[in-house]
Design an enzyme around this catalytic site. Structure first.
Site, PDB file in Angstrom:
ATOM      1  N   LYS A 257      22.122  68.706  66.280  1.00 17.93           N
ATOM      2  CA  LYS A 257      21.351  68.324  67.470  1.00 17.93           C
ATOM      3  C   LYS A 257      20.910  69.598  68.174  1.00 17.93           C
ATOM      4  O   LYS A 257      21.739  70.418  68.566  1.00 17.93           O
ATOM      5  CB  LYS A 257      22.214  67.481  68.412  1.00 17.93           C
ATOM      6  CG  LYS A 257      21.611  67.295  69.824  1.00 17.93           C
ATOM      7  CD  LYS A 257      22.504  66.468  70.758  1.00 17.93           C
ATOM      8  CE  LYS A 257      21.960  66.456  72.191  1.00 17.93           C
ATOM      9  NZ  LYS A 257      22.801  65.666  73.130  1.00 17.93           N
ATOM     10  N   ASP A 262      18.477  69.667  78.216  1.00 14.98           N
ATOM     11  CA  ASP A 262      18.598  68.221  78.435  1.00 14.98           C
ATOM     12  C   ASP A 262      18.667  67.930  79.930  1.00 14.98           C
ATOM     13  O   ASP A 262      19.734  67.986  80.536  1.00 14.98           O
ATOM     14  CB  ASP A 262      19.852  67.698  77.719  1.00 14.98           C
ATOM     15  CG  ASP A 262      20.015  66.187  77.886  1.00 14.98           C
ATOM     16  OD1 ASP A 262      19.051  65.526  78.340  1.00 14.98           O
ATOM     17  OD2 ASP A 262      21.110  65.683  77.548  1.00 14.98           O
ATOM     18  N   LYS A 269      19.557  63.683  85.086  1.00 13.15           N
ATOM     19  CA  LYS A 269      20.944  64.010  85.385  1.00 13.15           C
ATOM     20  C   LYS A 269      21.072  64.513  86.816  1.00 13.15           C
ATOM     21  O   LYS A 269      20.106  65.042  87.374  1.00 13.15           O
ATOM     22  CB  LYS A 269      21.420  65.147  84.450  1.00 13.15           C
ATOM     23  CG  LYS A 269      21.599  64.746  83.000  1.00 13.15           C
ATOM     24  CD  LYS A 269      22.090  65.925  82.178  1.00 13.15           C
ATOM     25  CE  LYS A 269      22.287  65.540  80.722  1.00 13.15           C
ATOM     26  NZ  LYS A 269      23.377  64.587  80.509  1.00 13.15           N
ATOM     27  N   ASP A 280      22.825  72.400  75.045  1.00 11.36           N
ATOM     28  CA  ASP A 280      22.787  71.102  74.364  1.00 11.36           C
ATOM     29  C   ASP A 280      22.173  71.228  72.959  1.00 11.36           C
ATOM     30  O   ASP A 280      21.944  70.238  72.285  1.00 11.36           O
ATOM     31  CB  ASP A 280      22.012  70.096  75.219  1.00 11.36           C
ATOM     32  CG  ASP A 280      22.420  68.658  74.962  1.00 11.36           C
ATOM     33  OD1 ASP A 280      23.531  68.440  74.430  1.00 11.36           O
ATOM     34  OD2 ASP A 280      21.616  67.757  75.281  1.00 11.36           O
ATOM     35  N   ASP A 339      18.539  59.655  78.715  1.00 14.47           N
ATOM     36  CA  ASP A 339      19.539  60.723  78.616  1.00 14.47           C
ATOM     37  C   ASP A 339      20.397  60.580  77.352  1.00 14.47           C
ATOM     38  O   ASP A 339      21.144  61.483  77.005  1.00 14.47           O
ATOM     39  CB  ASP A 339      20.420  60.704  79.866  1.00 14.47           C
ATOM     40  CG  ASP A 339      21.206  61.999  80.056  1.00 14.47           C
ATOM     41  OD1 ASP A 339      20.906  62.986  79.341  1.00 14.47           O
ATOM     42  OD2 ASP A 339      22.098  62.019  80.919  1.00 14.47           O
ATOM     43  N   ARG A 343      21.122  61.181  70.002  1.00 17.54           N
ATOM     44  CA  ARG A 343      21.208  60.233  68.890  1.00 17.54           C
ATOM     45  C   ARG A 343      19.817  59.878  68.365  1.00 17.54           C
ATOM     46  O   ARG A 343      19.651  59.570  67.184  1.00 17.54           O
ATOM     47  CB  ARG A 343      21.996  58.987  69.335  1.00 17.54           C
ATOM     48  CG  ARG A 343      21.357  58.201  70.437  1.00 17.54           C
ATOM     49  CD  ARG A 343      22.332  57.271  71.161  1.00 17.54           C
ATOM     50  NE  ARG A 343      23.245  58.003  72.039  1.00 17.54           N
ATOM     51  CZ  ARG A 343      24.192  57.425  72.762  1.00 17.54           C
ATOM     52  NH1 ARG A 343      24.362  56.107  72.708  1.00 17.54           N
ATOM     53  NH2 ARG A 343      24.968  58.144  73.541  1.00 17.54           N
TER      54      ARG A 343
END
Ligand code: BES
Ligand code: MN
Ligand code: ZN
Length: 491
Positions: A257, A262, A269, A280, A339, A343
């Protein structure tokens, strides 16, 4: 990076001397010679400090005589428990106590040559520093270690053991550099540019942009990327190291990833701590460092590394909660929370990986969930796998390298929580068990291939220093996966 060399035992007459001492040992070799040359000062200092050689113990003796600036004794613990990791950590601990010394001699004359190499490896790992943005630092604030010479009775043997460890440290440093860079510097395009030079090691590097990924149907990855002015990338790194008899062997596959920042996207966030989201991309950083390591040490295996690089931003073009995207697999996803982007990136890259390479296994690494930090803290990564044998190998490599992984469950009852009313699945579930349901989501894109997922959210970055790394980027996973490959797939 300090210069490391190996030589036959000889007592230094200046600079710093490191003594690696086992529990309950009595003076011998260089230790004894140093003690005698200083008129017993070292022995007296160790006894005043109640130094017994326990693992993790250390004592610094300043100006002991015989021209030495300082002597540092580090405990190795019991001989029966003297693993490579124990010695690496002792080497690292020594360096953390000696940053002000430009020239260090480490006495490993009482250890086997492979362990002398391990001491040097640990020392090198601990000497890492990311200081390219410190322009005002005074000379007396900067570490000075420039030369580390390791004393061993078999310098040639130690050098031979050390060569692959040097490759490994360089791979880990690449990972730490990538993970440490701020996101204004390391955007997806810049990350990909930093992978290209790995071609010099014999890796084949391919870089995919938005257009190519659009053609491949990467709707999930591109949905995450669409809010950012920084275009996404996917990098595919291939290492063909298997010997002729096994040349056509299917590769091992590592997938990372790489969210270079992010923000959470429209599901933004909170401000506090958001700066952490520059790392991230640590899963991708680890894959880059691992592929560099395998190539640099000419691992006799075929391996591929794939990283999905995006920036997750809120903007007028950002994806919205409720959007439905189509993944490369054809499966559709309702994006409930923007967020939960990692995935979505992994979904397309994993599908592409298994489809193109039919790998022996896929291992993905991702700073995927805050919930894994709640579960495991900063002690171990979460391991999720559909393959018990692969999981066992990872757990073993983790114990040996100190990059530990703890197996978490998977199962139908978790998987069904991903049901969506409008699409094939949604990208989040309720909070309970959300590291597990995140893994379930990813599993839907591995097409039944042997697979392991490492949730490294708690491990990629450290607020405190450790024996093998200063605080900051840890390069977690590089040593773990290098060991997994070396012990199980190279013959
Ligand atoms: N990158 C984060 C996970 C993370 C959190 C990594 C803290 C390192 C430290 C990930 O993209 C994320 O935002 N996950 C969400 C998922 C949630 C929306 C289901 C989380 O963990 O809160
Ligand atoms: Mn996120
Ligand atoms: Zn993320």
């Amino acid at each position: 990076m300090p210069e490391i060399s190996f030589s036959e035992p000889a007592l230094p007459t200046s600079g710093a001397l490191v003594l690696l001492i086992g529990e309950g040992e009595t003076p011998a070799g260089i230790w004894r010679a140093a003690d005698e040359a200083t008129g017993g000062t070292i022995g007296r200092a160790l006894s005043v400090a109640e130094f017994t050689g326990k693992k993790g113990q250390s004592v610094t003796v300043l100006a002991p005589g015989a021209g030495l600036a300082r002597v540092v004794a580090v405990g190795l613990g019991n001989e029966a428990d003297r693993t490579r990791l124990v010695v690496e950590e002792a080497g690292g601990t020594a360096v953390s106590l000696l940053a002000r010394e430009p020239v260090v001699v480490m006495a490993a004359d009482l250890l086997a040559p492979a362990l002398a190499a391990a001491a040097a490896h640990g020392a090198l790992l601990r000497s890492y520093r990311f200081d390219r943005y410190r322009t005002q630092e005074k000379e007396d604030e900067r570490p000075r270690l420039a030369q580390l010479s390791v004393l061993t009775s078999d310098a040639a043997g130690a050098r031979a053991s050390y060569a692959p460890m040097q490759a490994l440290a360089e791979g880990a440093f690449l990972t730490r550099d990538l993970v440490s860079e701020p996101a204004n510097v390391l955007n997806p395009a810049e990350f990909a540019e930093r992978c290209r030079p790995l071609a010099r090691l014999g890796l084949t590097i391919e870089v995919f942009g938005r257009t190519e990924m659009h053609a491949l149907g990467f709707g999930a990855l591109l949905g995450v990327a669409q809010g950012s002015l920084n275009e996404p990338r996917m990098v595919v790194m291939q290492w063909q190291g298997a010997p002729p008899a096994r040349a056509s062997e299917k590769p091992l596959a590592f997938i990372g990833k790489g969210v270079t920042f992010d923000t959470g996207g429209i599901s933004i966030k909170p401000a506090a701590g958001m700066e952490d989201m520059k790392w991230d991309m640590a899963g991708a950083g680890t894959v880059a460092g691992l592929m560099s390591t395998l190539a640099a040490r000419k691992a006799s295996v075929n391996a591929v590394g794939l990283i999905g690089l995006v920036e997750n931003m809120p903007s007028g073009s950002a994806q919205r909660p409720g959007d439905v995207v189509k993944t490369a697999s054809g499966q559709t996803v309702e994006v409930i929370n923007t967020d939960a982007e990692g995935r979505l990136v992994l979904a397309d890259v994993l599908w592409y990986c298994q489809n193109r390479f039919d790998p022996r296994f896929m291992i993905d690494l991702a700073t995927l969930t805050g919930a894994i930090i709640v579960s495991l803290g900063h002690e171990q990564a979460g391991l999720f796998s559909n393959d018990d044998a692969l999981a066992e190998k990872l757990i073993k490599a983790g114990l040996e390298t100190g990059e530990r992984v703890w197996r978490m469950p998977l199962g139908e009852s978790y998987d069904k929580q991903l049901k969506s009313d409008i699409a094939d699945m949604k990208n989040v579930t309720a909070r309970p068990g959300s590291s597990i349901t995140a893994a379930q989501f990813i599993q839907r894109f591995v097409n039944g291939k042997p697979w392991a997922h490492l949730d490294i959210a708690g491990m990629a970055w450290a607020a405190k220093e450790s024996p093998l790394a200063p605080k900051g980027a840890t390069s977690f996973g590089v040593r773990l996966l290098d060991r997994l490959v070396a012990e199980n797939y190279e013959s």
